[in-house]
Design a protein around this motif. Structure first.
Motif, PDB file in Angstrom:
ATOM      1  N   HIS A  17       0.851  -1.193   0.000  1.00 50.43           N
ATOM      2  CA  HIS A  17       0.000   0.000   0.000  1.00 50.43           C
ATOM      3  C   HIS A  17       0.885   1.240   0.000  1.00 50.43           C
ATOM      4  O   HIS A  17       1.368   1.684   1.045  1.00 50.43           O
ATOM      5  CB  HIS A  17      -0.895  -0.018   1.235  1.00 50.43           C
ATOM      6  CG  HIS A  17      -1.943   1.047   1.252  1.00 50.43           C
ATOM      7  ND1 HIS A  17      -2.767   1.316   0.188  1.00 50.43           N
ATOM      8  CD2 HIS A  17      -2.318   1.916   2.229  1.00 50.43           C
ATOM      9  CE1 HIS A  17      -3.602   2.287   0.491  1.00 50.43           C
ATOM     10  NE2 HIS A  17      -3.344   2.678   1.724  1.00 50.43           N
ATOM     11  N   GLY A  18       1.138   1.776  -1.182  1.00 48.12           N
ATOM     12  CA  GLY A  18       2.028   2.923  -1.293  1.00 48.12           C
ATOM     13  C   GLY A  18       3.471   2.546  -1.020  1.00 48.12           C
ATOM     14  O   GLY A  18       3.829   1.373  -0.938  1.00 48.12           O
ATOM     15  N   LYS A  19       4.301   3.566  -0.857  1.00 49.40           N
ATOM     16  CA  LYS A  19       5.729   3.317  -0.684  1.00 49.40           C
ATOM     17  C   LYS A  19       6.081   2.747   0.685  1.00 49.40           C
ATOM     18  O   LYS A  19       7.063   2.017   0.825  1.00 49.40           O
ATOM     19  CB  LYS A  19       6.518   4.617  -0.909  1.00 49.40           C
ATOM     20  CG  LYS A  19       6.477   5.125  -2.345  1.00 49.40           C
ATOM     21  CD  LYS A  19       7.312   6.390  -2.497  1.00 49.40           C
ATOM     22  CE  LYS A  19       7.314   6.887  -3.932  1.00 49.40           C
ATOM     23  NZ  LYS A  19       8.122   8.128  -4.087  1.00 49.40           N
ATOM     24  N   VAL A  20       5.272   3.080   1.723  1.00 47.80           N
ATOM     25  CA  VAL A  20       5.687   2.729   3.086  1.00 47.80           C
ATOM     26  C   VAL A  20       4.595   1.997   3.872  1.00 47.80           C
ATOM     27  O   VAL A  20       4.679   1.864   5.086  1.00 47.80           O
ATOM     28  CB  VAL A  20       6.149   3.977   3.873  1.00 47.80           C
ATOM     29  CG1 VAL A  20       7.394   4.583   3.236  1.00 47.80           C
ATOM     30  CG2 VAL A  20       5.032   5.013   3.977  1.00 47.80           C
ATOM     31  N   ASN A  21       3.570   1.490   3.169  1.00 46.39           N
ATOM     32  CA  ASN A  21       2.489   0.767   3.850  1.00 46.39           C
ATOM     33  C   ASN A  21       1.926   1.566   5.025  1.00 46.39           C
ATOM     34  O   ASN A  21       1.737   1.040   6.126  1.00 46.39           O
ATOM     35  CB  ASN A  21       2.970  -0.607   4.318  1.00 46.39           C
ATOM     36  CG  ASN A  21       3.233  -1.552   3.166  1.00 46.39           C
ATOM     37  OD1 ASN A  21       2.478  -1.579   2.198  1.00 46.39           O
ATOM     38  ND2 ASN A  21       4.327  -2.294   3.241  1.00 46.39           N
ATOM     39  N   ALA A  22       1.661   2.853   4.776  1.00 48.83           N
ATOM     40  CA  ALA A  22       1.079   3.680   5.831  1.00 48.83           C
ATOM     41  C   ALA A  22      -0.326   3.175   6.153  1.00 48.83           C
ATOM     42  O   ALA A  22      -1.112   2.849   5.258  1.00 48.83           O
ATOM     43  CB  ALA A  22       1.030   5.135   5.392  1.00 48.83           C
ATOM     44  N   VAL A  51       9.823  -1.469   3.162  1.00 45.97           N
ATOM     45  CA  VAL A  51       9.331  -0.949   4.434  1.00 45.97           C
ATOM     46  C   VAL A  51       8.182  -1.824   4.922  1.00 45.97           C
ATOM     47  O   VAL A  51       7.204  -2.022   4.188  1.00 45.97           O
ATOM     48  CB  VAL A  51       8.851   0.515   4.297  1.00 45.97           C
ATOM     49  CG1 VAL A  51       8.268   1.018   5.610  1.00 45.97           C
ATOM     50  CG2 VAL A  51       9.993   1.410   3.835  1.00 45.97           C
ATOM     51  N   PHE A  52       8.287  -2.344   6.136  1.00 47.71           N
ATOM     52  CA  PHE A  52       7.184  -3.154   6.667  1.00 47.71           C
ATOM     53  C   PHE A  52       5.952  -2.270   6.834  1.00 47.71           C
ATOM     54  O   PHE A  52       4.910  -2.523   6.245  1.00 47.71           O
ATOM     55  CB  PHE A  52       7.588  -3.786   7.995  1.00 47.71           C
ATOM     56  CG  PHE A  52       6.530  -4.704   8.557  1.00 47.71           C
ATOM     57  CD1 PHE A  52       6.456  -6.024   8.138  1.00 47.71           C
ATOM     58  CD2 PHE A  52       5.609  -4.251   9.482  1.00 47.71           C
ATOM     59  CE1 PHE A  52       5.473  -6.879   8.638  1.00 47.71           C
ATOM     60  CE2 PHE A  52       4.621  -5.081   9.981  1.00 47.71           C
ATOM     61  CZ  PHE A  52       4.555  -6.394   9.555  1.00 47.71           C
ATOM     62  N   SER A  53       6.054  -1.225   7.624  1.00 46.25           N
ATOM     63  CA  SER A  53       5.005  -0.204   7.712  1.00 46.25           C
ATOM     64  C   SER A  53       5.547   0.985   8.483  1.00 46.25           C
ATOM     65  O   SER A  53       6.120   0.831   9.553  1.00 46.25           O
ATOM     66  CB  SER A  53       3.749  -0.723   8.405  1.00 46.25           C
ATOM     67  OG  SER A  53       2.821   0.336   8.614  1.00 46.25           O
ATOM     68  N   ALA A  54       5.313   2.172   7.930  1.00 43.77           N
ATOM     69  CA  ALA A  54       5.744   3.406   8.592  1.00 43.77           C
ATOM     70  C   ALA A  54       4.720   3.905   9.596  1.00 43.77           C
ATOM     71  O   ALA A  54       4.875   4.992  10.142  1.00 43.77           O
ATOM     72  CB  ALA A  54       6.023   4.484   7.555  1.00 43.77           C
ATOM     73  N   ALA A  92       5.495 -12.704  11.936  1.00 42.94           N
ATOM     74  CA  ALA A  92       5.837 -11.461  11.249  1.00 42.94           C
ATOM     75  C   ALA A  92       7.238 -11.583  10.667  1.00 42.94           C
ATOM     76  O   ALA A  92       8.173 -11.992  11.366  1.00 42.94           O
ATOM     77  CB  ALA A  92       5.763 -10.277  12.198  1.00 42.94           C
ATOM     78  N   ALA A  93       7.376 -11.230   9.386  1.00 43.55           N
ATOM     79  CA  ALA A  93       8.675 -11.207   8.713  1.00 43.55           C
ATOM     80  C   ALA A  93       9.000  -9.751   8.404  1.00 43.55           C
ATOM     81  O   ALA A  93       8.406  -9.149   7.505  1.00 43.55           O
ATOM     82  CB  ALA A  93       8.632 -12.031   7.436  1.00 43.55           C
ATOM     83  N   VAL A  94       9.917  -9.172   9.161  1.00 45.43           N
ATOM     84  CA  VAL A  94      10.165  -7.739   9.126  1.00 45.43           C
ATOM     85  C   VAL A  94      11.505  -7.482   8.438  1.00 45.43           C
ATOM     86  O   VAL A  94      12.563  -7.698   9.026  1.00 45.43           O
ATOM     87  CB  VAL A  94      10.166  -7.147  10.553  1.00 45.43           C
ATOM     88  CG1 VAL A  94      10.275  -5.630  10.499  1.00 45.43           C
ATOM     89  CG2 VAL A  94       8.909  -7.573  11.313  1.00 45.43           C
ATOM     90  N   GLY A  95      11.435  -7.000   7.200  1.00 47.23           N
ATOM     91  CA  GLY A  95      12.656  -6.767   6.443  1.00 47.23           C
ATOM     92  C   GLY A  95      13.062  -5.318   6.354  1.00 47.23           C
ATOM     93  O   GLY A  95      14.077  -4.986   5.745  1.00 47.23           O
ATOM     94  N   GLY A  96      12.263  -4.432   6.960  1.00 48.51           N
ATOM     95  CA  GLY A  96      12.553  -3.009   6.902  1.00 48.51           C
ATOM     96  C   GLY A  96      11.839  -2.280   8.011  1.00 48.51           C
ATOM     97  O   GLY A  96      11.273  -2.914   8.910  1.00 48.51           O
ATOM     98  N   PRO A  97      11.844  -0.962   7.992  1.00 50.81           N
ATOM     99  CA  PRO A  97      11.294  -0.192   9.107  1.00 50.81           C
ATOM    100  C   PRO A  97       9.868  -0.595   9.481  1.00 50.81           C
ATOM    101  O   PRO A  97       9.027  -0.829   8.614  1.00 50.81           O
ATOM    102  CB  PRO A  97      11.335   1.248   8.576  1.00 50.81           C
ATOM    103  CG  PRO A  97      12.459   1.238   7.580  1.00 50.81           C
ATOM    104  CD  PRO A  97      12.401  -0.097   6.928  1.00 50.81           C
ATOM    105  N   ALA A  98       9.633  -0.662  10.790  1.00 48.04           N
ATOM    106  CA  ALA A  98       8.300  -0.919  11.345  1.00 48.04           C
ATOM    107  C   ALA A  98       8.108   0.115  12.453  1.00 48.04           C
ATOM    108  O   ALA A  98       8.634  -0.053  13.561  1.00 48.04           O
ATOM    109  CB  ALA A  98       8.198  -2.340  11.885  1.00 48.04           C
ATOM    110  N   ILE A  99       7.401   1.165  12.144  1.00 45.79           N
ATOM    111  CA  ILE A  99       7.346   2.332  13.013  1.00 45.79           C
ATOM    112  C   ILE A  99       5.921   2.533  13.519  1.00 45.79           C
ATOM    113  O   ILE A  99       4.958   2.366  12.773  1.00 45.79           O
ATOM    114  CB  ILE A  99       7.820   3.593  12.273  1.00 45.79           C
ATOM    115  CG1 ILE A  99       9.212   3.371  11.656  1.00 45.79           C
ATOM    116  CG2 ILE A  99       7.826   4.802  13.194  1.00 45.79           C
ATOM    117  CD1 ILE A  99      10.309   3.051  12.658  1.00 45.79           C
TER     118      ILE A  99
END
Length: 244
Positions: A17-22, A51-54, A92-99
């Protein structure tokens, strides 16, 4: 927005969903529907991109104002609880930022594998409080570390995330999906009824606190998110990000 990859008896659910899964109203609704309807033996929750989700889509909050907040916050809590309450194993498989809300989604899983990026709970830095469901899920995952993580909004690297309980394993990028699928396979070997009941028992203290507190806490959370000061603060935060 979300797509599902079958892996034998497992399902990889990818946020796209978009660049950062907002997290906006539509993505939260899609998470709830998808996780609740899957019949796979276990689920791996991952991202399609880097990005996992910003976290929460603050631009949607700022633009939508009080009416959007009133619809969005219940959908956000519902998405967190759909993952947390899922009777099947969720990895959960987290390969990038999860904020922020992204970190809460990670915390809601039964097992969490991380290979890169940073993770943290930054809501208070923006001037808005957590819904009670999010706080209790984070408390369940991180125990005595929860207050520091929430109150400081610290964003940490994978090794520190492992130490404080936000994740359970740190692996390389190449190992991320194979490890997550392996853990999901292991958890799926437990007879489904026994796993679901045990998960319910383990989560019951959280669910009891959530249900006991919602009537009092959630209206106050919503009111603060809807307040002119909070909406102005969110706009200022977004403007500051845009000017960097």
């Amino acid at each position: 927005m979300i797509f599902v990859e079958p892996h034998g008896d497992l399902a990889v659910v990818r946020l796209d969903h978009g660049k950062v899964n907002a997290l906006d109203l539509e993505l939260c609704d899609a998470i709830s529907r998808t996780v609740s309807s899957l019949e796979a033996d276990a689920i791996v929750l991952a991202a399609a991109g880097s990005v996992f989700s910003a976290g929460v889509d603050l631009r949607r909050v700022a633009d939508g104002g009080a009416d959007y907040v009133a619809a969005f916050l219940p959908a956000l809590s519902k998405a967190f609880l759909a993952v947390f309450d899922c009777p099947r194993p969720v990895v959960a498989a987290v390969g990038g930022p999860a904020i922020a809300g992204g970190a809460v989604l990670v915390a809601a899983a039964d097992h969490r594998v991380m290979s890169g990026g940073r993770i943290g709970l930054t809501e208070l830095l923006v001037g808005v409080p957590f819904p009670v469901a999010a706080l209790e899920i984070v408390r369940h995952a991180t125990g005595r570390h929860a207050a520091r993580l929430v109150n400081t909004g610290v964003v940490v690297e994978p090794a520190e995330a492992l130490r404080v309980g936000l994740v359970d394993e740190v692996v390389t990028a190449d190992e991320l999906l194979p490890t997550a699928l392996e853990r999901a396979t292991e958890l799926a070997k437990v007879p489904q009824a026994a796993f679901a009941l045990t998960k319910e028992q383990l989560h019951r203290p959280v669910r009891t606190r959530v249900e006991a507190s919602r009537a009092v806490d959630d209206p106050r959370v919503t009111a603060l998110w809807q307040s002119p000061d909070a909406l102005a603060g969110i706009k200022s935060y977004l403007d500051a990000l845009a000017s960097r």
